[in-house]
Scaffold this motif. Structure first.
Motif, mmCIF file in Angstrom:
data_model
loop_
_atom_site.group_PDB
_atom_site.id
_atom_site.type_symbol
_atom_site.label_atom_id
_atom_site.label_comp_id
_atom_site.label_asym_id
_atom_site.label_seq_id
_atom_site.Cartn_x
_atom_site.Cartn_y
_atom_site.Cartn_z
ATOM 1 N N MET A 203 41.302 45.737 33.478
ATOM 2 C CA MET A 203 40.012 45.053 33.568
ATOM 3 C C MET A 203 40.058 43.926 34.596
ATOM 4 S SD MET A 203 38.888 44.880 29.559
ATOM 5 C CE MET A 203 37.537 43.781 29.949
ATOM 6 N N THR A 204 41.170 43.166 34.578
ATOM 7 C CA THR A 204 41.314 42.073 35.551
ATOM 8 C C THR A 204 41.340 42.613 36.975
ATOM 9 O OG1 THR A 204 42.551 40.789 33.921
ATOM 10 C CG2 THR A 204 42.751 40.118 36.225
ATOM 11 N N LEU A 205 42.118 43.684 37.171
ATOM 12 C CA LEU A 205 42.205 44.283 38.502
ATOM 13 C C LEU A 205 40.854 44.833 38.942
ATOM 14 C CD1 LEU A 205 45.641 46.153 38.260
ATOM 15 C CD2 LEU A 205 45.136 44.023 39.489
ATOM 16 N N CYS A 206 40.126 45.392 37.937
ATOM 17 C CA CYS A 206 38.805 45.924 38.263
ATOM 18 C C CYS A 206 37.875 44.799 38.730
ATOM 19 C CB CYS A 206 38.205 46.641 37.057
ATOM 20 S SG CYS A 206 38.994 48.221 36.679
ATOM 21 N N VAL A 207 37.935 43.676 38.002
ATOM 22 C CA VAL A 207 37.099 42.538 38.399
ATOM 23 C C VAL A 207 37.473 42.061 39.797
ATOM 24 C CG1 VAL A 207 36.485 40.155 37.848
ATOM 25 C CG2 VAL A 207 36.655 41.851 36.025
ATOM 26 N N LEU A 208 38.793 41.953 40.028
ATOM 27 C CA LEU A 208 39.248 41.546 41.354
ATOM 28 C C LEU A 208 38.774 42.538 42.423
ATOM 29 C CD1 LEU A 208 42.889 40.398 40.530
ATOM 30 C CD2 LEU A 208 40.946 38.933 41.073
ATOM 31 N N ALA A 209 38.882 43.822 42.075
ATOM 32 C CA ALA A 209 38.468 44.842 43.032
ATOM 33 C C ALA A 209 36.976 44.745 43.336
ATOM 34 C CB ALA A 209 38.809 46.229 42.495
ATOM 35 N N ILE A 210 36.202 44.468 42.267
ATOM 36 C CA ILE A 210 34.755 44.337 42.459
ATOM 37 C C ILE A 210 34.437 43.170 43.398
ATOM 38 C CG2 ILE A 210 32.611 43.747 41.268
ATOM 39 C CD1 ILE A 210 33.680 45.322 38.862
ATOM 40 N N ILE A 211 35.162 42.046 43.170
ATOM 41 C CA ILE A 211 34.924 40.890 44.031
ATOM 42 C C ILE A 211 35.255 41.201 45.484
ATOM 43 C CG2 ILE A 211 35.667 38.509 44.497
ATOM 44 C CD1 ILE A 211 36.130 38.210 41.491
#
Length: 530
Positions: A203-211
């Motif tokens: 989830m954290t990586l996904c958020v980072l990826a989204i940013i």
């Protein structure tokens, strides 16, 4: 003006980058903290859940059984040991994450195996009385402090484990009867924790990826990027959908085929396969041969009439679809039973031309049903032709009948339905009054000793006739040795009793006068004196 606009754009871009990096760092810090917190909470939660599971399992072990165990080879012949061991084996079989379940006992400061969940032919089996030489200080915590404990990962001669130990306490004297233990392989112990941690990390990586993606979109032409992304995602979804469809179509054990009226299709107009491997296997034909014949040609004639009638209504739109059990004929002449479902197919299908045929091989089920029916018929014939009455009843003073054979009518004059659940009369009311209390007392005696009940007594039939009967029965017990029901056989012995009375009369009376003979008078005289 152009210079000012360019300067303003550069400043805005710089501010956006600062905001981007600040947001990126913040998300990374929060994500790291959440990952650590999730891992810590997951481990603690798993410890509490496994302790509760161990407590629940140990509470089901009768303490009276544990009091009989000595943690020695003498326990091997005890029913209490065997019962506990079977329960532990079933417990482990029903909990795939648990590898071992066992009970420890403490004697002379040594920990002994009392019972474990391994079969006796297993290389990991520990017989009662075996000392656990690899015990560490934490193994003694439940015995000394009387509290549950969960070990850190450790390694012994059986492998790498995490152990959960809970004390089994006799609350009457506050003594520890033993310690119930569960061993989890280290690999499975951390499985849930790792899964939860990975989920938060993803989830954290996904958020980072989204940013990051957002920053890239802002930096590039938004409309062009959006267009390309849409095409890319659509292509991926289409590819995934096709892969999923093919996997399900090819790997399912259910036969699937698309039919054009009476003919099955090898493939649709767009080249999509229309007959899956399971359909070929069930019919015993390759798809090319299936497409060369009509389904009516390979259907058992005895089932074809019903199938055609349903199909006619389906094509006419009277019914949406139908399902039925039918038989197909394979090339070798053998029949295969299937459960078939016919439903409409709204895909390149004008005027309801195509339909979907789904079949499941139920040949084994049909054979079982046939054998079961034959077995039930044989059993029914056997019960109906046995002399007397077979019964099963409750253990109560009414002898409430739960089942009686057809011999009930001939023996008692009552139909089986009249006795079942005392609907018209209880069996106790059929027994001659002078025998009722004695029969109850005798049943209690034999049940306490787990013996068979055998007794001869009189009953009064529906028409008031008195009959002598012979009853032989036994109790049915649950796992705790409580009487659940009774079952047995009752037969008419009136003819034998009448013969005995006639023989007794001849032996005691004079043939000419009908009076007591000399031997009988002497016996009666002696009995009166006594």
């Amino acid at each position: 003006m152009d210079s000012l606009e360019k300067k303003g754009m550069n400043s805005s871009l710089l501010n956006n980058r600062k905001l981007f990096y600040a947001l990126l760092i913040l998300v990374f810090i929060i994500g790291s903290f959440l990952t650590w917190k999730t891992q810590t909470n997951a481990i603690e939660t798993q410890k509490q859940e496994t302790i509760m599971l161990a407590k629940s399992a140990s509470s089901l072990i009768p303490k009276s059984y544990l009091l009989t165990l000595t943690a020695s080879e003498l326990d091997l012949e005890k029913e209490e040991y065997k019962t506990i061991k079977q329960n532990l084996i079933r417990f482990v079989e029903n909990n795939e994450l648990i590898h071992f379940a066992y009970i420890f006992m403490l004697k002379d400061d040594d920990i002994y195996f009392a019972v474990d969940s391994e079969p006796e032919n297993s290389s990991d089996y520990s017989p009662p009385g075996e000392i656990y030489y690899e015990a560490e200080e934490w193994n003694y915590i439940p015995f000394i402090q009387k509290i549950p404990t969960v070990s850190e990962p450790f390694e012994d001669s059986w492998g790498k484990w995490v152990s959960v130990l809970v004390p089994i306490t006799d609350y009457e004297n506050n003594e520890i009867l033993g310690v119930f233990g569960l061993d989890y392989p280290v690999s499975t112990w951390y499985m849930n924790t790792l899964r939860n941690t990975i989920q938060v990390g993803i989830m954290t990586l996904c958020v980072l990826a989204i940013i990051i993606v957002l920053q890239m979109i802002i930096s590039m032409n938004f409309e062009l990027k959006k267009e390309k992304q849409l095409i890319f995602e659509t292509d991926n979804r289409l590819r995934d959908s096709m892969a999923l469809y093919k996997a399900v179509f090819d790997q399912t054990t259910i036969g699937i085929a698309i039919a054009d009226n009476f003919k099955y299709l090898v493939e649709t107009q767009t080249g999509i396969p229309s007959i899956n491997p399971a359909f070929e296997k069930i019919l015993g034909r390759p798809k090319e041969q299936i497409a060369d014949v009509t389904w009516s040609e390979i259907t058992n004639p005895n089932d074809l009439g019903v199938d055609l009638e349903y199909f006619k209504q389906f094509k006419a739109g009277i019914i949406e679809g139908y399902e039925m059990d039918k038989r197909y004929i394979r090339p070798d002449g053998k029949e295969v039973w299937v459960h078939m479902i016919i439903s409409p197919l709204h895909f390149e299908n004008p005027h309801n031309k195509y339909h979907l045929c789904i079949i499941e091989d139920i040949t084994s089920r049909k054979i079982i049903e046939k054998n079961l029916k034959e077995s039930e018929n044989s059993k029914s014939i056997l019960l109906d032709n046995l002399p007397g009455m077979i019964y099963r009843c409750k253990f109560d003073k009414d002898w409430t009948m739960l089942f009686t054979s057809q011999g009930c009518k001939e023996l008692t004059g009552y139909d089986s339905d009249s006795l079942i659940n005392n609907s018209e009369v209880s069996y106790n009311n059929i027994i001659a009054p002078k025998y009722r209390q004695y029969i109850w007392d005798k049943w209690i005696t034999v049940l306490n000793k787990k013996q068979k009940f055998i007794y001869e007594y009189e009953i009064i039939t529906a028409d008031g006739q008195t009959k002598w009967v012979y009853e032989q029965g036994q109790g049915i017990y649950d796992e705790f040795d409580n009487v659940v029901e009774l079952e047995g056989l009752i037969i008419d012995i009136s003819d034998r009793k009448n013969s005995e009375d006639r023989i007794r009369y001849v032996n005691e009376h004079d043939a000419l006068s009908g009076l007591y003979n000399q031997k009988s008078l002497v016996e009666h005289f002696n009995n009166d004196i006594e």
